[in-house]
Design a protein around this motif. Structure first.
Motif, PDB file in Angstrom:
ATOM      1  N   TYR B  87      31.760  41.857  49.046  1.00  0.00           N
ATOM      2  CA  TYR B  87      31.065  42.534  47.954  1.00  0.00           C
ATOM      3  C   TYR B  87      29.627  42.806  48.371  1.00  0.00           C
ATOM      4  CZ  TYR B  87      35.095  41.523  45.090  1.00  0.00           C
ATOM      5  OH  TYR B  87      36.371  41.477  44.609  1.00  0.00           O
ATOM      6  N   ASN B 119      34.505  46.809  39.630  1.00  0.00           N
ATOM      7  CA  ASN B 119      34.287  46.551  38.196  1.00  0.00           C
ATOM      8  C   ASN B 119      33.653  45.179  37.946  1.00  0.00           C
ATOM      9  OD1 ASN B 119      36.415  44.963  38.873  1.00  0.00           O
ATOM     10  ND2 ASN B 119      37.862  45.768  37.368  1.00  0.00           N
ATOM     11  N   LEU B 120      33.091  44.586  38.999  1.00  0.00           N
ATOM     12  CA  LEU B 120      32.438  43.287  38.841  1.00  0.00           C
ATOM     13  C   LEU B 120      30.972  43.479  38.466  1.00  0.00           C
ATOM     14  CD1 LEU B 120      33.843  41.380  41.951  1.00  0.00           C
ATOM     15  CD2 LEU B 120      34.526  41.109  39.557  1.00  0.00           C
ATOM     16  N   GLU B 124      29.349  37.879  38.182  1.00  0.00           N
ATOM     17  CA  GLU B 124      30.731  37.479  38.476  1.00  0.00           C
ATOM     18  C   GLU B 124      30.980  37.243  39.954  1.00  0.00           C
ATOM     19  OE1 GLU B 124      33.745  39.566  35.499  1.00  0.00           O
ATOM     20  OE2 GLU B 124      32.382  41.026  36.371  1.00  0.00           O
TER      21      GLU B 124
END
Lengths: 135, 135
Positions: B87, B119-120, B124
């Motif tokens: 990420y 969609n994080l 999160e």
């Protein structure tokens, strides 16, 4: 058929399974003996086969499943990995995808898929391979 | 250091070059002897080294270059290719990336980068590797 031609053939089969909502074909395309990763556009990364297959089941059985066509696929072999970059034409938008394959039981199988938005419009996408088109 | 630890180290170096706007370091991280592909979020695929380096020069020298941190990197070796999924935390959004590396002159070098939206939310994302976190 050369390994690279086979690779592009299997990549076409991936999009054909998507287009025809064929859950069984989709499932058969993914590797079974190594970890797999799938990143749908705008989602988080999924890294278990069960979660990935559940996501495809949801997408392919949804009445809202988009039409999809693969364009400009560029496939190459890097070490033992088949690396395909292609565009995905979906209704009025164009996504760009990275698909990785390995040989498993004599066939190319998907181990990784990431698709995300591009700034291309459907009219700008051709069948020329991504690299050839841009070089 | 194991090949996989080296792979994650070089992946960190990639994001460090991004974060510190180090164009020379970024250039040194990309392979020179095989074709390279770069897909910035929302862009088309770039498939020449010159075009890719020009894009990084533009991004890294822009006053609007975002802050970036790599989280949850999951690295593995597949058929001689280093495959990293991670990420990218950028200000208030989280992207997800596929980075592919090969060994060139004794070091891991980037041959492929794709980043796209997830969609994080930043809250999160953790440092647990993507696969470990999701399995």
């Amino acid at each position: 058929m050369s390994q690279c031609a086979e690779l592009l053939f299997v990549n076409e089969a991936f999009y054909h399974a998507f287009q025809t909502r064929d859950v069984a074909a989709m499932e058969a395309l993914w590797a079974r003996h190594v970890p797999v990763v799938c990143i749908h556009p705008g989602w988080r990364a999924m890294a278990t086969r069960d979660e990935i297959m559940a996501s495809w089941h949801g997408i392919l059985t949804s009445p809202d499943a988009p039409d999809i066509a693969c364009c400009g696929a560029n496939g190459r072999l890097v070490g033992g990995v088949g690396v395909v970059v292609c565009y995905e034409q979906m209704d009025d938008r164009v996504l760009v995808a990275t698909n990785l394959y390995i040989r498993e039981e004599g066939a190319w199988k998907l181990i990784h898929h990431q698709a995300g938005p591009s700034n291309l419009t459907p009219g700008e996408v051709t069948d020329d391979p991504v690299g050839g088109r841009l070089q």
